[in-house]
Each structure stands twice: as C-alpha cells, then as structure tokens.
Design an enzyme around this catalytic site. Structure first.
Site, PDB file in Angstrom:
ATOM      1  N   CYS A   4       0.705   2.944   0.874  1.00  0.00           N
ATOM      2  CA  CYS A   4       0.058   3.892   0.319  1.00  0.00           C
ATOM      3  C   CYS A   4      -0.780   3.666  -0.674  1.00  0.00           C
ATOM      4  CB  CYS A   4       1.153   5.123  -0.164  1.00  0.00           C
ATOM      5  SG  CYS A   4       2.399   4.632  -1.083  1.00  0.00           S
TER       6      CYS A   4
ATOM      7  N   HIS B 269       5.275   6.295  -4.574  1.00  0.00           N
ATOM      8  CA  HIS B 269       4.317   6.657  -3.536  1.00  0.00           C
ATOM      9  C   HIS B 269       3.185   7.059  -4.186  1.00  0.00           C
ATOM     10  CE1 HIS B 269       3.322   8.173   0.316  1.00  0.00           C
ATOM     11  NE2 HIS B 269       3.141   9.423  -0.038  1.00  0.00           N
TER      12      HIS B 269
END
Length: 821
Positions: free
Chosen positions: A334, A783
């Site tokens: 990510c 994330h």
C-alpha cells in the site's frame, strides 16, 4: 494441420531460435510485460516461443516486428465461482490465504487454463489447441514446457503473505531461576506485581515476575512495569529477555516478546511449553482470554485513525474512469500504491511516460528490467480508460504492479522485501531510480530535465558566529520538506494535559470509565515556524575569532519547486527505544505560502567568515574529520547495537542526538554495510580511485571505460557497481565533464543525482492536491491510503477501492503533495 500452417511452422523451426525451456528458465505467462493483460483477460496472454515474454493481444504484432518471432503460445484462463461457503470468522493472523488469516480473492473461484499455438500473422487463430502432433521437435518441446511451467509471479512470489516471527536466539539456553514461584492457572488471580493491574500481563520466563505490558498502538494497555523489571534485572547483571503474554497462552501457543535490544520484537520460543511448565503452567489446559498482539493490530482498523482516514461510516460513492483506477495490494504494498496514485497527477510524469508507444518499441531485449517500460506500463494503466470501467474493480484482471515493485526494489535491503515500508523513503528512492533510468535511456524518452527535478529544491543554511557577527552560507538539495511537529505549540494544550491526568487516575483506580481521546491540535503554521527557527550550535569553531565559540543557524528555501512534497515527522523513538507515532492532529490548509521562508542570500552588510588560515596548507586541505559522538555511540551500544553501526548512526545524523541516531538505526540496521568498519576519513582528499573497490573497477573497465571513469562512477554512486554502470552509460556523451564534476563537487554527487540535477524556481505559493496517510504504530506496520484531488474533486484510493471523498483527512496525513498555484 493445413499446408499454409505447416509451411509457417517449418519456417519457424528452420529459423532455429525456439527457446530451450529448462528448469531455470523464466516464463512470463501470467502477465503482459507492456500492460496488465493476464490469462484471465478477454484474449489471454501470448508467450513468445523464443524470448518467453508474454504480451497482451494488442502488443503481439509489435513484439513480432521487434523480434521476428512467428510462434506464440496463447494462455487463456476462465473461471467459475465456487459454491457459496460460510463467511469466514474475524481474522486472527496477519496474513493472506493462511489459516486464521484474511481470505484470498482466488479462493472463491474454480479456474481452467487452456494453451494454444498461435502463428503470425493471424494471431487470433487459436484453433490449434495444444498438444499438437506433427510439430517440429524443438517447437513441440517449447510449447509443452511453457504450458507446464509455473509463471514468473507464481515462481517469485508466494500466494500467502504472513507476518513472520524469528526464533529468539535466547530461547535455547534461557536461564530460569529455581525460586519456588508458581503461577496459578486461574486468570482471575493474575496481578501485576508492581501495580496490581489485572490486564495485559506478561510473565518473565526467567524469574516468573508478572508485570504490566506497555501501552498498545491503539492507546490501551498497561504501564510498562514488565519492561522496567527487565531493565532492573539487567542493571544487576541478569539478562532475562523473554516474556509471555499470560492471556494469550493456549495449546496452540502464545505471544512471546524479547526485550533484548538486538531483538526487541515479537519472537518464537520453540521451548515455550517447557519454559512455562517451570512456572507451573500447562499450555495444553490453558485457554486464551485476551487478544493477541496480531488481533490488536487488526482491530486497529476499527479505531479512530482508520475510520477517519478511510472515511469509514460514510456512504462513499465508488468512482471509475481515467485516473480513477485502483491498485491491487500484494500483501504489504500500500505504500507503493499510495505514492504512485499521487505521483501520476504530476504532468511531467504523464508527458514522459503516458501513451508513448516508442518506449515499448525501443525496449531492450528484457523489458521486465527496463524502468521506462515498466513505468510507462503502470502510468498507462492508471491514466487511461483501459482498466477504468466499473466492471474492472471487481474483475479478475487487476492492475497489480508486481513487475514495477520488483524492478524498483531490486537490490534494496527494504523495498525488495514483502514487508511494509516507509512511504516517504520509497518516494525518494523512486525518484532516484527514475533519475538514473532517465539519464541512461537517452533519446528513448522525451527531452528535458529529469522528472524528479519537479520536486527538487535548494535549501540555504546560514551559520552566524554570535560574537563576531560573521556568516557562512551553504546550499544543499532536497526533494522532501521534512517538518517537525512541535507538540508544545498545540492550541488545546490545557485540554490535553487535563485528559492525561484523568487517564492516569483511571489507570490507578482501575476505573472502567471510557472517554474519547483528546488529541493535541498543532497548527501547520507552527510546523513551518519550527523549520525556520534559529538553532544554537555549541562549541562552534569561528575562523573569525580563531577559537571555539557559539553560533546560530537558520535554514531557508532558496528555490521553490514546481511540486512540493511535505513530510510531517509523526514517527519517533520512545523512551523504551521502540518506534512510536505522535497521536496528533495537524490540519494542513488547502493553500500555503513559503515566501516568508525564502532565502535572501548574502546581505550587503554581512561579512563572510574567513577561511581558516590552516586550511590553505597542504596538510589541512582535506575536509575536517568528523568524529562520532562518544556518548551517542555508547548509548546505542548499550542497547545492543554494534560499535560500527552505532558510529555510522552518529555520523549520519551529524551527532544530533541519541534519539535521532536511533531513528537512523531503525531505518538502516538491515543495510549490508551497517556493521562494517567506517571508511578512513583521512583518505577523503585522495582521488576517488584510491577508495574504489578494485573488483568493481575491473568490472567497469572490462566494459570499455578507463580507470578514471570507473572510479568517478563508483564515487558518484557510493560504490554501487550496478548504478555506476548506469551512470557511465548515461553520461557517455559528456563523460569528461561529468568526471570533472564528480571529482570537484563539494557535495555528494550521488545525493544530487537522487534529488535531480536541476531545480526549478518560482513563486512559493502552493495548493494541496495529494495526501498519503498512514495507520499504525510505526511505518513498519499498518496501512497506507491516498487521497488525491482530480479535476476539482477529492478521491480516496484505498488500494483497489476508489471512491469520491467526502472529507479528506487533512489533519492526519504523513506525506502531503502540493503544486504551485
């Protein structure tokens, strides 16, 4: 086989270039090297029987013209959904496609793959499904092996990514005291021996001490008494590093942590059952009563930060179209996805890489290792409408930048792995990689300065001798404006202090009261003010006074780039020497001005600090030798790091502080030269050839370059052989001047390469267009999500999911992108 096909097959066999597909051969049959077409695409993938590279249907003619190949194996996969299965339980393992982990997307489908021989020029004729009789032996063998062999991505990547824990080096010979202590099996009787708390308890496997754990990344947890006990024992000469979270013990295992500075992480203890039995705990009969550390991290998704950044709870409208294409997460990519989504909005990127067929037509023999090819492939997919339909979001064929990741990360100790990485560091590494590749590509790409120059700016440091008033100016290049977050400038400081006092009272009384966290709110203007603040330099040698004195230092921005990348330094090293994150809100405005930070240069009434007379002598003409601060080195070594690594950290941070040096250690402890002795600084004034590795010089001279050029290239690229070769080829047209610049440069040539050799300048007025936000306790976990403004509207890019954003998290970003107004 009809006569025409027979004739073409015989011609291919006569050509004698059909590949011999051996065990070590790599077959790129799972993805086109020029696009993201895959076997699941409408037309599948066509594998060149000579080069073994795969191509989507629209690139087969181009490849055939480039290579002269007339035979391709078409790989086509179809899928059917499996019977519905029960919804999986909440994941308990940080992994994909593993027991207790997140479900893998492919688990819901039944797939069937067929292979066909396709001949030029009618590439759409796929009637000749393999195996075929009567083919020439070489072609038949190649087709058979292509069909049987695993694809490149299946070979290089594992389907399941899972958090791994290393076996502790202290488990085998762990010391365990015979002090008669036994731990009750009833969890209600467990208490912290220091505070009496009953949750988040960790037992020390060496002496049976039960202590409270540290606060978790979500704000919950204990007070750290287990760690304090470890430190107290260490002060007595007892090294008792391994602790176990009591509430996680079950027949399947438990959470084990090592406090030893050389591990300082979750670990595996193969002898855990035996070690626990020493304290009267039978693992087989125990039941888990508390969340594991993995479960706590997964539950972070339900917390304030995750909800706000991903805009959870809002009914977000899915978005589709050019520039609104999501990217598949390959387990922990990510950070790459978020950076690329913002970078594609820079016009210079699209001008150079979007819709440029000449990049593909001039690609080298191996397009997978060619940066312009892979960059163009990725930008085409994100900016065009090829993968932008609503169906594409849920389609089996996804934009998954695997080749791009492997190419950019090749040889890098962090970005070549499957672990989570720092988005800021990746952004800078990508710009450096792009600059080297663009220089090497020459006429293949459009003319103009390197793309990275869009972000490059110059910083001017002014040092003033306080007593004499004399000044010294120096200029350096950068591509990130890194800003400290001054918590003491929070506008709600009184409310934050009051909340923390109430938190302490609740902890002491074991109160169950829950109150919404009060977070510090720091104005962005305070971050800019901290950047421009005057810094005091103690023990400064003044060439005007001929002695040590005190100086002041200020930093200003000399050139204003077309695009400005701003990092908010939210991450730091805590008192327990673990990476942490500032839980703070910094609301970044939509428009900013840096004009009040613009450098003015030497003023008419200023006097430049004279050069030290001794600097003119031959003996002292070399740069001043900088020694690592002994106190910093000692502090780092006390934490378990090597002497050489500690010295490197101190020098890399200019002896700023132990905390900054520790941050450098966390970022570089996996570097291959981390524990190597420091280079002899006395050789700094010697010609570059004296410091170059002889084997690297030999390798470069074997390519046709002389030793002077080889040494200059190695100096410019910090000794990296592969980069040095790129440097030589990219400077082939002006090699003498490039060598002279390297040998005469006052700043690191490699650093200036990374930042881009050109910097633009213009008004320092900017508007925000991109935000990369991070959720998690530190940059090695959690994330990343990107928010990007496109045509006046903000969108959220959460890997493959793209939606219209209702409230971009301007106060929680980590990396912000601005463009000149």
């Amino acid at each position: 086989m009809d006569p025409d096909a027979r004739a073409r097959v015989d011609a291919i066999a006569t050509r004698g270039r059909v590949a011999v597909v051996g065990d070590d051969s790599v077959v790129y049959k799972d993805e086109c090297v020029f696009s993201f077409d895959a076997p699941l695409s409408a037309n599948g993938v066509y594998v060149n029987c000579e080069t073994l590279f795969g191509y989507g249907r629209r690139y087969v003619e181009l490849d055939s013209a480039r290579t002269g190949c007339g035979a391709y194996v078409r790989v086509k996969t179809t899928r059917a959904r499996r019977a519905e299965v029960e919804a999986s339980e909440t994941p308990t393992t940080l992994g994909f496609g593993v027991d207790g982990g997140f479900a893998s997307e492919s688990d819901a489908w039944e797939e069937t793959t067929t292979y066909s021989l396709v001949l030029a020029p009618d590439f759409d004729d796929v009637s000749r499904e393999l195996p075929l009789e009567g083919l020439p032996e070489a072609l038949s063998a190649a087709c058979e092996r292509i069909a049987r062999k695993r694809g490149f991505h299946d070979t290089e990547e594992t389907k399941a990514w899972q958090e791994t824990r290393e076996v502790s080096r202290y488990a085998l010979e762990l010391a365990q005291e015979d002090n008669g202590k036994k731990i009750p099996s009833d969890p209600s009787k467990w208490r912290c021996e220091e505070t009496g708390e009953s949750g988040n308890l960790w037992v020390n496997l060496s002496d049976g001490h039960i202590g409270s754990g540290r606060r978790h990344f979500d704000g919950s947890g204990g007070n750290g008494s287990a760690l304090r006990h470890y430190e107290a024992m260490k002060a007595q000469g007892k090294h008792y590093p391994l602790v176990v979270k009591l509430g996680t013990i079950s027949a399947k295992g438990a959470d084990v942590y090592s406090y030893s500075p050389d591990e300082d992480d979750m670990v595996e203890d193969p002898y855990l059952a035996e070690h626990l039995r020493h304290w009267g705990i039978n693992m087989v009969s125990m039941e888990k009563t508390e969340k594991s550390m993995a479960e706590l991290q997964i539950e972070l998704n339900k917390g304030f930060e995750f909800d706000k950044i991903t805009e959870a709870g809002s009914k977000l409208e899915s978005a589709h179209g050019p520039r609104l294409v999501g990217l598949k997460n390959m387990g922990n990519t990510c950070y790459l996805n978020s950076v690329i989504q913002a970078l594609k909005q820079v016009p210079a990127v699209c001008d150079r890489y979007f819709d440029k067929d000449e990049i593909f037509s001039t690609a080298p023999e191996n397009p997978v290792t060619d940066f312009p090819t892979q960059m163009s492939k990725l930008i085409n997919a994100l900016v065009s409408d090829e993968y932008a339909t609503p169906e594409a979001e849920n389609a089996a064929v996804a934009v998954c930048p695997r080749m791009f990741k492997q190419l950019v990360g090749k040889g890098h100790p962090e970005f070549s792995t499957g672990g989570q990485q720092d988005a800021v560091e990746y952004f800078q590494h990508l710009l450096e990689t792009m600059t080297r590749a663009e220089r090497a590509a020459g006429s293949r790409l459009s003319e103009g300065p390197p793309t990275a120059a869009q972000f490059t700016f110059e910083l001017e440091d002014k040092v003033t001798c306080v007593e004499s008033g004399n000044v010294r100016y120096s200029v350096r290049k950068d591509n990130i404006l890194s800003l400290e977050v001054p918590l003491d400038k929070a506008t709600n400081k009184e409310s934050v202090d009051a909340f923390r006092e109430r938190e302490l009272k609740r902890a002491k009384t074991e109160s169950d009261d829950v109150e919404e966290i009060v977070r510090p709110e720091v104005p962005f203007s305070a971050c800019l003010e901290a950047f421009g603040a005057t810094e005091t330099i103690e023990d400064f040698y003044s060439s005007a006074l001929k002695r040590r004195s005190i100086a002041s230092k200020t930093t200003r921005v000399k050139t204003m780039p077309n695009f400005l990348a701003v990092q908010l330094r939210r991450y730091f090293v805590g008192e327990d020497w673990t990476p942490k994150k500032l839980d703070v809100l910094v609301d970044v405005p939509k428009t900013i001005s840096l004009e009040n930070l613009r450098a003015m240069g030497l003023q008419p009434d200023e006097i430049v600090l004279p050069e030290d007379e001794t600097a003119n002598t031959a003996a002292s003409s070399a740069p001043v030798r900088v020694e690592p601060d002994a106190a910093i080195v000692s502090a780092l070594m006390a934490m378990g790091f090597s002497e050489n690594g500690s010295k490197r950290a101190a020098l890399a941070t200019n002896n700023a502080s132990t905390e900054l040096s520790m941050e450098w250690v966390f970022a570089h402890m996996e570097d291959v030269d981390f524990n190597d002795p420091l280079p002899d600084q006395s050789a700094a004034s010697e010609p570059a050839m004296a410091a170059s590795d002889p084997e690297s010089v030999t390798m470069l001279t074997s390519m046709g370059f002389d030793e002077t050029a080889a040494n200059a290239a190695l100096k410019a690229c910090s000794g990296n052989l592969e980069r040095a070769a790129d440097w030589l080829f990219s400077h082939a047209d002006d090699l003498p001047s490039a060598i002279a610049e390297v040998n005469g440069a006052s700043t690191s040539a490699d650093a200036s390469e990374g930042a881009g050799s050109v910097s633009f300048d213009g008004p320092g007025e900017y508007e925000l267009f991109g935000i990369v936000s991070h959720m998690g306790g530190n940059t090695n976990c959690g994330h990343y999500v990107a928010h990007v403004e496109i045509d006046g509207k903000w969108y959220i890019f959460n890997d493959r999911k793209v939606a219209l954003s209702l409230k971009p998290p301007t106060d929680l970003g980590y990396l912000y992108f601005f463009r000149r107004r």
